[in-house]
Design a protein around this motif. Sequence first.
Motif, short mmCIF file in Angstrom:
data_model
loop_
_atom_site.label_atom_id
_atom_site.label_comp_id
_atom_site.label_asym_id
_atom_site.label_seq_id
_atom_site.Cartn_x
_atom_site.Cartn_y
_atom_site.Cartn_z
N THR A 101 0.84 -1.19 0.00
CA THR A 101 0.00 0.00 0.00
C THR A 101 0.88 1.25 0.00
OG1 THR A 101 -0.13 -0.10 2.40
CG2 THR A 101 -1.94 -1.12 1.18
N PRO A 102 1.56 1.51 -1.13
CA PRO A 102 2.48 2.66 -1.16
C PRO A 102 1.74 3.99 -1.21
CG PRO A 102 2.33 1.68 -3.32
CD PRO A 102 1.52 0.80 -2.40
N GLU A 103 2.42 5.02 -0.69
CA GLU A 103 1.87 6.38 -0.69
C GLU A 103 2.86 7.28 -1.43
OE1 GLU A 103 1.49 10.04 2.51
OE2 GLU A 103 1.67 8.00 3.25
N ALA A 104 2.40 7.96 -2.51
CA ALA A 104 3.25 8.88 -3.26
C ALA A 104 3.66 10.04 -2.36
CB ALA A 104 2.52 9.40 -4.49
N VAL A 105 4.96 10.36 -2.36
CA VAL A 105 5.48 11.41 -1.49
C VAL A 105 6.43 12.32 -2.25
CG1 VAL A 105 5.25 10.12 0.66
CG2 VAL A 105 7.33 9.90 -0.68
N ASN A 106 6.67 13.49 -1.68
CA ASN A 106 7.62 14.43 -2.24
C ASN A 106 9.01 14.08 -1.75
OD1 ASN A 106 8.51 16.62 -3.69
ND2 ASN A 106 7.21 18.10 -2.65
N SER A 107 10.00 14.67 -2.38
CA SER A 107 11.39 14.47 -1.97
C SER A 107 11.92 15.76 -1.39
CB SER A 107 12.23 14.07 -3.19
OG SER A 107 13.58 13.98 -2.85
N PRO A 108 12.53 15.71 -0.21
CA PRO A 108 12.78 14.57 0.66
C PRO A 108 11.54 14.23 1.49
CG PRO A 108 13.72 16.53 1.64
CD PRO A 108 13.15 16.94 0.31
N PHE A 109 11.57 13.01 2.07
CA PHE A 109 10.51 12.60 2.99
C PHE A 109 11.11 11.77 4.11
CE2 PHE A 109 10.70 8.85 0.34
CZ PHE A 109 10.32 7.79 1.16
N ASP A 110 10.39 11.72 5.23
CA ASP A 110 10.84 10.96 6.39
C ASP A 110 10.14 9.61 6.43
OD1 ASP A 110 12.48 13.02 7.26
OD2 ASP A 110 10.93 13.90 8.54
N ALA A 111 10.89 8.61 6.86
CA ALA A 111 10.37 7.26 7.03
C ALA A 111 11.00 6.67 8.29
CB ALA A 111 10.68 6.41 5.80
N GLU A 112 10.70 5.43 8.57
CA GLU A 112 11.22 4.78 9.77
C GLU A 112 11.58 3.33 9.45
OE1 GLU A 112 9.15 3.51 13.87
OE2 GLU A 112 9.05 5.66 13.44
N THR A 113 12.72 2.88 9.96
CA THR A 113 13.12 1.49 9.76
C THR A 113 12.20 0.57 10.57
OG1 THR A 113 14.72 1.54 11.58
CG2 THR A 113 15.54 2.10 9.36
N ASP A 114 12.09 -0.68 10.09
CA ASP A 114 11.31 -1.66 10.84
C ASP A 114 12.16 -2.23 11.98
OD1 ASP A 114 13.03 -3.55 9.70
OD2 ASP A 114 11.53 -4.34 8.32
N GLU A 115 11.63 -3.23 12.68
CA GLU A 115 12.35 -3.77 13.83
C GLU A 115 13.68 -4.42 13.47
OE1 GLU A 115 9.55 -6.71 12.13
OE2 GLU A 115 9.20 -4.74 12.97
N SER A 116 13.87 -4.79 12.19
CA SER A 116 15.15 -5.37 11.77
C SER A 116 16.10 -4.33 11.16
CB SER A 116 14.92 -6.53 10.79
OG SER A 116 14.30 -6.04 9.62
N GLY A 117 15.76 -3.05 11.30
CA GLY A 117 16.63 -1.98 10.82
C GLY A 117 16.54 -1.70 9.34
N THR A 118 15.53 -2.24 8.66
CA THR A 118 15.43 -2.05 7.21
C THR A 118 14.21 -1.20 6.83
OG1 THR A 118 14.16 -4.08 6.90
CG2 THR A 118 16.55 -4.25 6.71
N TYR A 119 14.30 -0.66 5.64
CA TYR A 119 13.19 0.08 5.04
C TYR A 119 13.22 -0.21 3.54
CZ TYR A 119 10.03 3.71 3.54
OH TYR A 119 8.97 4.36 2.98
N THR A 120 12.06 -0.47 2.96
CA THR A 120 11.94 -0.72 1.53
C THR A 120 11.41 0.54 0.85
OG1 THR A 120 11.50 -3.06 1.92
CG2 THR A 120 10.89 -2.18 -0.24
N LEU A 121 12.19 1.05 -0.11
CA LEU A 121 11.80 2.24 -0.88
C LEU A 121 11.32 1.80 -2.25
CD1 LEU A 121 11.73 5.32 -1.49
CD2 LEU A 121 14.10 5.08 -2.25
N ARG A 122 10.11 2.22 -2.61
CA ARG A 122 9.62 2.01 -3.98
C ARG A 122 9.97 3.25 -4.78
NH1 ARG A 122 3.52 0.79 -6.23
NH2 ARG A 122 3.97 1.51 -8.34
#
Length: 154
Positions: A101-122
């Motif tokens: 369920t991706p959300e279109a965002v502007n650049s730059p944007f803030d995100a948060e890593t999951d419990e394993s320290g990773t984040y997936t960028l589309r």
Amino acid sequence: MKKSYFLLFTVYCLLFTVLFWGCGGSVSAPPDSTITINPETVTITDSGDEATHTQYFTILVKDSNGTPLGDIKITISFPWAKPDPTDLVQLYKCEDPKCETPEAVNSPFDAETDESGTYTLRFDYQSGWLEYKGDVEVRSGSAFGSATFEVTYE
């Protein structure tokens, strides 16, 4: 009398702790942390077909001992990205690892890593007689990571 001072002291300590640590939100990576982005380099050869394509980047944040850091605030940017599917690049914020369920965002944007320290960028990009290049940049505190993305025309 001593009981009321103790109670007042305890209340002040609790308030200070809440103010110091925040309200449970994400925090930036500590000093000497590392950010890696996989893949590090993406080069696409554009054959002239006009189309939109999707590339995924996996971002990993680790502390100085190599331990993955969960719930870390990261800031992601790419110079050609705008929240418009007709522009060259569109970044999407993914709340789940599979980015269902991706959300279109502007650049730059803030995100948060999951419990394993990773984040997936589309990362959606355009092709069709185009050439462009830029770096996906990720920052958190003093930690920095980048990956190069390039579209060349043949």
